[in-house]
Design a protein around this motif. Sequence first.
Motif, short mmCIF file in Angstrom:
data_model
loop_
_atom_site.label_atom_id
_atom_site.label_comp_id
_atom_site.label_asym_id
_atom_site.label_seq_id
_atom_site.Cartn_x
_atom_site.Cartn_y
_atom_site.Cartn_z
N ASP A 211 9.46 -11.26 -10.71
CA ASP A 211 8.96 -10.47 -12.08
C ASP A 211 7.30 -10.42 -11.72
N TRP A 212 6.66 -11.43 -10.99
CA TRP A 212 5.21 -11.01 -10.88
C TRP A 212 5.51 -10.03 -9.66
N VAL A 213 5.78 -10.18 -8.49
CA VAL A 213 6.21 -9.49 -7.54
C VAL A 213 6.34 -7.79 -8.61
N GLU A 214 6.69 -7.50 -9.06
CA GLU A 214 7.55 -6.20 -9.94
C GLU A 214 6.61 -5.82 -10.63
N ALA A 215 5.96 -6.80 -11.41
CA ALA A 215 4.90 -6.39 -12.48
C ALA A 215 3.71 -6.16 -11.54
N GLU A 216 3.45 -5.99 -10.64
CA GLU A 216 2.14 -6.39 -10.01
C GLU A 216 2.08 -4.53 -9.05
N LEU A 217 3.40 -4.44 -8.64
CA LEU A 217 3.52 -3.48 -8.16
C LEU A 217 3.92 -2.40 -9.35
N ARG A 218 4.37 -2.43 -10.48
CA ARG A 218 3.77 -1.55 -11.50
C ARG A 218 2.70 -1.66 -12.07
N ASN A 219 1.93 -2.37 -12.45
CA ASN A 219 1.18 -2.32 -12.74
C ASN A 219 0.01 -2.08 -12.03
N LYS A 220 0.25 -1.28 -10.62
CA LYS A 220 -0.68 -0.65 -9.65
C LYS A 220 -0.35 1.21 -9.33
N ASN A 221 1.05 0.97 -10.51
CA ASN A 221 1.25 2.07 -10.02
C ASN A 221 2.10 2.13 -9.12
N ILE A 222 2.16 1.14 -8.16
CA ILE A 222 3.15 1.57 -6.54
C ILE A 222 4.24 2.26 -7.08
N LEU A 223 4.61 2.90 -6.53
CA LEU A 223 6.11 3.27 -6.34
C LEU A 223 6.92 3.40 -5.11
N GLU A 224 5.85 2.98 -3.99
CA GLU A 224 6.47 3.44 -2.82
C GLU A 224 5.52 1.74 -1.66
N ILE A 225 6.05 1.83 -1.03
CA ILE A 225 5.67 -0.11 -1.15
C ILE A 225 6.54 -0.61 0.48
N SER A 226 5.76 -0.71 1.74
CA SER A 226 6.75 -1.07 3.76
C SER A 226 7.50 -2.66 2.77
N SER A 227 8.25 -2.94 3.37
CA SER A 227 8.99 -3.92 3.33
C SER A 227 8.63 -5.15 3.47
N GLN A 228 7.39 -4.45 4.60
CA GLN A 228 5.98 -5.91 5.08
C GLN A 228 5.18 -6.28 3.68
N ASP A 229 4.25 -5.35 2.67
CA ASP A 229 4.28 -5.46 2.15
C ASP A 229 4.61 -5.97 1.04
N LEU A 230 5.42 -5.55 0.78
CA LEU A 230 6.77 -6.23 -0.01
C LEU A 230 6.52 -8.11 -0.01
N GLY A 231 7.02 -8.45 1.82
CA GLY A 231 7.20 -9.79 1.83
C GLY A 231 5.64 -10.55 1.74
N GLU A 232 4.48 -9.66 2.05
CA GLU A 232 2.93 -10.56 1.77
C GLU A 232 3.08 -10.79 0.30
N LEU A 233 3.40 -10.34 -0.06
CA LEU A 233 3.28 -10.31 -1.15
C LEU A 233 4.15 -11.86 -1.98
N VAL A 234 5.10 -11.79 -1.61
CA VAL A 234 6.74 -12.87 -1.92
C VAL A 234 5.73 -14.13 -1.03
#
Length: 152
Positions: free
Chosen positions: A90-113
């Motif tokens: 939930d936090w990862v998804e909210a972080e992306l949506r709050n920053k209006n990020i509609l495209e992210i690399s799998s590496q950056d997604l992994g860093e958020l987790v």
Amino acid sequence: MRCPSCGHPESKVVDSRPSDEFNSIRRRRECLNCQARFTTYERLGDNPIVVIKRDGSSQVFDREKLYRGISSACAKRPNITHEKKTEIIDWVEAELRNKNILEISSQDLGELVLERLRGIDVVAYIRFASVYRDFQTVEEFKDALKGFEEQE
């Protein structure tokens, strides 16, 4: 919504409430056939987040796939419940949506987790990092652990 116990297609809503600040509604339902109770979540449908993988291909952000990855890293870790894993996603998804990020690399997604796992459980952090960062040598594991040794 089909009942997970008997598969009956009809249920009634027993309780409905907002689920945290992440634009979802939690509903407790009761099957009209077997009276089993279960929970569903309704999320705001908006633009999908696209994950760009290492090989250049892309796919739509999949909460279930991320949950499976986190679950693997957290296997047999007593302090990481289903709710905690869902909270991380939930936090990862909210972080992306709050920053209006509609495209992210799998590496950056992994860093958020990893950012969230770091404060929760060292073993789960290392397990997730070993797969996500594709550790090939013992030295890579040691380097990942160095940051934790300095904190203690």
